[in-house]
Design a protein around this motif. Sequence first.
Motif, PDB file in Angstrom:
ATOM      1  N   TYR A  19       0.864  -1.184   0.000  1.00  0.00           N
ATOM      2  CA  TYR A  19       0.000   0.000   0.000  1.00  0.00           C
ATOM      3  C   TYR A  19       0.900   1.233   0.000  1.00  0.00           C
ATOM      4  CZ  TYR A  19      -4.308  -2.538   1.276  1.00  0.00           C
ATOM      5  OH  TYR A  19      -5.412  -3.375   1.290  1.00  0.00           O
ATOM      6  N   ARG A  20       0.635   2.156  -0.928  1.00  0.00           N
ATOM      7  CA  ARG A  20       1.427   3.385  -1.015  1.00  0.00           C
ATOM      8  C   ARG A  20       0.536   4.614  -0.846  1.00  0.00           C
ATOM      9  NH1 ARG A  20       5.359   2.273  -6.305  1.00  0.00           N
ATOM     10  NH2 ARG A  20       6.585   0.553  -5.372  1.00  0.00           N
ATOM     11  N   GLU A  21       0.547   5.171   0.358  1.00  0.00           N
ATOM     12  CA  GLU A  21      -0.186   6.409   0.661  1.00  0.00           C
ATOM     13  C   GLU A  21      -1.636   6.348   0.139  1.00  0.00           C
ATOM     14  OE1 GLU A  21       2.156   9.566  -0.932  1.00  0.00           O
ATOM     15  OE2 GLU A  21       3.705   9.374   0.607  1.00  0.00           O
ATOM     16  N   VAL A  22      -2.315   5.296   0.517  1.00  0.00           N
ATOM     17  CA  VAL A  22      -3.673   5.046   0.029  1.00  0.00           C
ATOM     18  C   VAL A  22      -4.691   5.779   0.898  1.00  0.00           C
ATOM     19  CG1 VAL A  22      -5.440   3.275  -0.324  1.00  0.00           C
ATOM     20  CG2 VAL A  22      -3.058   2.823  -0.966  1.00  0.00           C
ATOM     21  N   SER A  23      -5.628   6.478   0.238  1.00  0.00           N
ATOM     22  CA  SER A  23      -6.723   7.156   0.940  1.00  0.00           C
ATOM     23  C   SER A  23      -8.030   6.879   0.227  1.00  0.00           C
ATOM     24  CB  SER A  23      -6.493   8.675   0.994  1.00  0.00           C
ATOM     25  OG  SER A  23      -5.365   8.986   1.776  1.00  0.00           O
ATOM     26  N   LEU A  63      -2.530   5.328   4.018  1.00  0.00           N
ATOM     27  CA  LEU A  63      -2.101   3.992   4.423  1.00  0.00           C
ATOM     28  C   LEU A  63      -0.868   3.574   3.637  1.00  0.00           C
ATOM     29  CD1 LEU A  63      -5.522   2.084   4.531  1.00  0.00           C
ATOM     30  CD2 LEU A  63      -4.353   3.227   6.429  1.00  0.00           C
ATOM     31  N   SER A  64       0.180   3.213   4.331  1.00  0.00           N
ATOM     32  CA  SER A  64       1.400   2.725   3.679  1.00  0.00           C
ATOM     33  C   SER A  64       1.950   1.556   4.491  1.00  0.00           C
ATOM     34  CB  SER A  64       2.457   3.830   3.582  1.00  0.00           C
ATOM     35  OG  SER A  64       2.049   4.870   2.711  1.00  0.00           O
ATOM     36  N   PHE A  65       2.023   0.404   3.881  1.00  0.00           N
ATOM     37  CA  PHE A  65       2.632  -0.763   4.526  1.00  0.00           C
ATOM     38  C   PHE A  65       2.902  -1.816   3.465  1.00  0.00           C
ATOM     39  CE2 PHE A  65      -1.923  -1.664   4.742  1.00  0.00           C
ATOM     40  CZ  PHE A  65      -2.005  -3.001   4.388  1.00  0.00           C
ATOM     41  N   THR A  66       3.737  -2.787   3.829  1.00  0.00           N
ATOM     42  CA  THR A  66       4.105  -3.856   2.906  1.00  0.00           C
ATOM     43  C   THR A  66       3.898  -5.203   3.580  1.00  0.00           C
ATOM     44  OG1 THR A  66       5.752  -2.464   1.799  1.00  0.00           O
ATOM     45  CG2 THR A  66       5.970  -4.838   1.526  1.00  0.00           C
ATOM     46  N   ALA A  67       3.344  -6.143   2.832  1.00  0.00           N
ATOM     47  CA  ALA A  67       3.195  -7.526   3.281  1.00  0.00           C
ATOM     48  C   ALA A  67       3.986  -8.401   2.316  1.00  0.00           C
ATOM     49  CB  ALA A  67       1.738  -7.941   3.307  1.00  0.00           C
ATOM     50  N   LEU A  68       5.066  -8.990   2.813  1.00  0.00           N
ATOM     51  CA  LEU A  68       5.901  -9.830   1.964  1.00  0.00           C
ATOM     52  C   LEU A  68       5.270 -11.207   1.792  1.00  0.00           C
ATOM     53  CD1 LEU A  68       9.400  -8.928   3.455  1.00  0.00           C
ATOM     54  CD2 LEU A  68       8.315  -7.997   1.387  1.00  0.00           C
ATOM     55  N   ILE A  88       1.761  -6.158  13.156  1.00  0.00           N
ATOM     56  CA  ILE A  88       0.430  -5.720  13.567  1.00  0.00           C
ATOM     57  C   ILE A  88       0.286  -4.248  13.210  1.00  0.00           C
ATOM     58  CG2 ILE A  88      -1.174  -5.424  15.496  1.00  0.00           C
ATOM     59  CD1 ILE A  88       0.466  -7.612  16.966  1.00  0.00           C
ATOM     60  N   LEU A  89      -0.808  -3.924  12.499  1.00  0.00           N
ATOM     61  CA  LEU A  89      -1.121  -2.532  12.173  1.00  0.00           C
ATOM     62  C   LEU A  89      -2.295  -2.108  13.040  1.00  0.00           C
ATOM     63  CD1 LEU A  89      -0.997  -2.728   8.259  1.00  0.00           C
ATOM     64  CD2 LEU A  89       0.869  -2.130   9.825  1.00  0.00           C
ATOM     65  N   VAL A  90      -2.092  -1.056  13.791  1.00  0.00           N
ATOM     66  CA  VAL A  90      -3.146  -0.545  14.663  1.00  0.00           C
ATOM     67  C   VAL A  90      -3.773   0.669  13.994  1.00  0.00           C
ATOM     68  CG1 VAL A  90      -3.735   0.255  16.981  1.00  0.00           C
ATOM     69  CG2 VAL A  90      -1.812  -1.322  16.653  1.00  0.00           C
ATOM     70  N   LEU A  91      -5.078   0.580  13.689  1.00  0.00           N
ATOM     71  CA  LEU A  91      -5.773   1.670  13.009  1.00  0.00           C
ATOM     72  C   LEU A  91      -6.683   2.412  13.976  1.00  0.00           C
ATOM     73  CD1 LEU A  91      -5.116  -0.489  10.646  1.00  0.00           C
ATOM     74  CD2 LEU A  91      -6.819   0.788   9.350  1.00  0.00           C
ATOM     75  N   ASP A  92      -6.773   3.706  13.765  1.00  0.00           N
ATOM     76  CA  ASP A  92      -7.696   4.536  14.534  1.00  0.00           C
ATOM     77  C   ASP A  92      -8.135   5.683  13.638  1.00  0.00           C
ATOM     78  OD1 ASP A  92      -9.197   5.403  16.684  1.00  0.00           O
ATOM     79  OD2 ASP A  92      -7.579   6.646  17.495  1.00  0.00           O
ATOM     80  N   ALA A  93      -9.446   5.851  13.491  1.00  0.00           N
ATOM     81  CA  ALA A  93     -10.012   6.910  12.646  1.00  0.00           C
ATOM     82  C   ALA A  93      -9.458   6.854  11.227  1.00  0.00           C
ATOM     83  CB  ALA A  93      -9.760   8.285  13.260  1.00  0.00           C
ATOM     84  N   ARG A 151      -6.540   5.769  10.151  1.00  0.00           N
ATOM     85  CA  ARG A 151      -5.095   5.946   9.971  1.00  0.00           C
ATOM     86  C   ARG A 151      -4.330   4.893  10.770  1.00  0.00           C
ATOM     87  NH1 ARG A 151      -4.124  10.960   7.665  1.00  0.00           N
ATOM     88  NH2 ARG A 151      -5.929  12.373   7.706  1.00  0.00           N
ATOM     89  N   ILE A 152      -3.133   4.535  10.277  1.00  0.00           N
ATOM     90  CA  ILE A 152      -2.266   3.625  11.019  1.00  0.00           C
ATOM     91  C   ILE A 152      -1.542   4.450  12.080  1.00  0.00           C
ATOM     92  CG2 ILE A 152      -0.292   2.065  10.892  1.00  0.00           C
ATOM     93  CD1 ILE A 152      -1.051   1.481   7.987  1.00  0.00           C
ATOM     94  N   VAL A 153      -1.834   4.152  13.330  1.00  0.00           N
ATOM     95  CA  VAL A 153      -1.244   4.943  14.422  1.00  0.00           C
ATOM     96  C   VAL A 153      -0.117   4.189  15.124  1.00  0.00           C
ATOM     97  CG1 VAL A 153      -3.333   6.298  14.796  1.00  0.00           C
ATOM     98  CG2 VAL A 153      -3.044   4.135  16.027  1.00  0.00           C
ATOM     99  N   GLU A 154      -0.080   2.873  14.959  1.00  0.00           N
ATOM    100  CA  GLU A 154       1.007   2.083  15.536  1.00  0.00           C
ATOM    101  C   GLU A 154       1.262   0.898  14.613  1.00  0.00           C
ATOM    102  OE1 GLU A 154       0.200   0.817  19.523  1.00  0.00           O
ATOM    103  OE2 GLU A 154      -0.599   2.765  20.130  1.00  0.00           O
ATOM    104  N   ARG A 155       2.505   0.415  14.624  1.00  0.00           N
ATOM    105  CA  ARG A 155       2.825  -0.802  13.886  1.00  0.00           C
ATOM    106  C   ARG A 155       4.001  -1.491  14.548  1.00  0.00           C
ATOM    107  NH1 ARG A 155       3.605   0.597   7.984  1.00  0.00           N
ATOM    108  NH2 ARG A 155       2.455   2.520   8.437  1.00  0.00           N
TER     109      ARG A 155
END
Length: 584
Positions: free
Chosen positions: A343-347, A360-365, A545-550, A552-556
């Motif tokens: 995911y590259r800066e997805v809104s 949203l930006s993250f990678t799953a290998l 683990i991706l923690v979402l709130d409102a 947005r990813i607020v913790e990982r």
Amino acid sequence: MSQPGMSTAQVYRRTVGLLGGERWLATGLSATGVAIAIVQLAEPVLFGRMVDSLARGTGAFALIGTWAAFGLVGIFASAITAVSADRLAHRARLAALGAAFSRAITLPISYHAERGTGSVTRAILAGTDALFVLWLGILREQLTALAGILLLIPTAISIDPRMAAILALLGVVYLALNILVIRKTREGQARVESHSGRLYGRVGDVLGNVTVVQSYSRLAGEMQAMRQMTASLLAAQYPVLTWWGLLTVLTRAAATVTMVIIFAAGALLAQKGQITVGEIVSFGAFAGLMVGQLDRLSSFVGSIFRSTPTIRSYFELLDAPAEVTDTPRAVPLVQPVLGHVEYREVSYRFPGSEQGVFDLSFTALPGQTIALVGPTGSGKTTTLALLQRLRQPDQGSILVDGHDIAGLTLASLRDNIAVVFQEAGLFNRSIAENIRVGRPEATDAEVEQAARLAEAHQFILRKPGNYSFVIGERGNALSGGERQRLAIARAVLKHAPILIMDEATSALDPATEARIKRAIDKLRANRTTLIIAHRLSTVASADQILVLDAGRIVERGNFAELTRQDGLFAHLVREGEIVEPKAD
């Protein structure tokens, strides 16, 4: 595209256009209808001449033979028209039904949520039924009736213009009365269709939640609401029915008066020697024929305008915009698929709302497990819906094996993703058919192996008919855990490199969950797995683990890292929103 304000003429031009695939047959039936009209018109002429011939005592047998020949031609043409028109109309209805069904199942979830299953079902079924009645009426009777009236007037004029004028006046009266009633009922009929749509929507909503209705003793309340809705429908429908009933009375009165005038005028002209008895008889038959044809046309016009809102709803369904479609240059996903997701800066923001997911930006290998956690409404399900292209990002991009999924065909993308939903999503079909949704060509042995991995085989053997057991609507003949295990078996059978699990073990008892988890752990070794979960056992084993709130990813991080941070994730664990399953 069809719009709510689409005119009646536009609706019916498009309706006739749906027969374009069989235009030659439709044209041939139209020509046959005109031939039938000529035969019907010839009979009164021959009848009148035969009366005059009988009065003179000569030439009657030749006219009788000609009349018989016309009659046989008419019978033959009518039989061909009736059978061919029926078959054409049935084919066209099934094609229209298929087109609407195909469109409905590709429309976004938001469309179905807004309108309701009952309303969408009505648009498909009532719409195609109305189209069928229209096509069959036009091809079988109405073209013949219209051609008969258009040919009758010049034929009558050629015999006696004065008598023909009386018939023409009858046609004008019919036309004026129909225009009056159509104008008086147009808006009322639209209201009737609106009330009908809401009524069907309510029925579908209640039947889809009949367990809730019974459990909460809502039987009386729902029946009262239904009575109120039907009362509103009748209140809208009664004025429309009154006008059309009045039209029937007025046209019948006009026909009766016209018949009296025909014979009265004929009697006066006959006394002066200006018309024969046979011609009077012909005009009497003309009047009867014209009244019959006008009645058919009037009734048909009435049905057209009553069904216009229904057919308009059908076209609005066909024209409803799909949120996600294949682009003209879409290409299949290159095989073999490794399952590298990025995911590259997805809104994405829901239309007319401030809610959604943002940046949203993250990678799953390949082979990794990513867990999404967060409070209700934080955007977890939306995040994974974007990967399946159930929704289209407003900004940013999602890549699978380096390919932007926006440029991939939907079929190739979704063929490589297996999903287990929180709601199992089962059909009223056999167990085997439900599992094979994942891969229709799978053998019985492969279906059984998938069921074994999902810990479903043993309970299936206890059902009457085993894998042939029909599970009822939404799987209501199964327990919650059984439904979920079938959904997992379906995902297992698909052998997709990307696995999405949305609370997939929420309906399982702890012992079964442990067995399922072992099966899932084996599966995800070579699969990219994205999990929405509240079970601690599921979250703890995730690679990230991706923690979402409102939105947005607020913790990982992994479980240990997030616990040490003492942030939102640790708070969710303490508050019990991420729970550890209890042992039996």
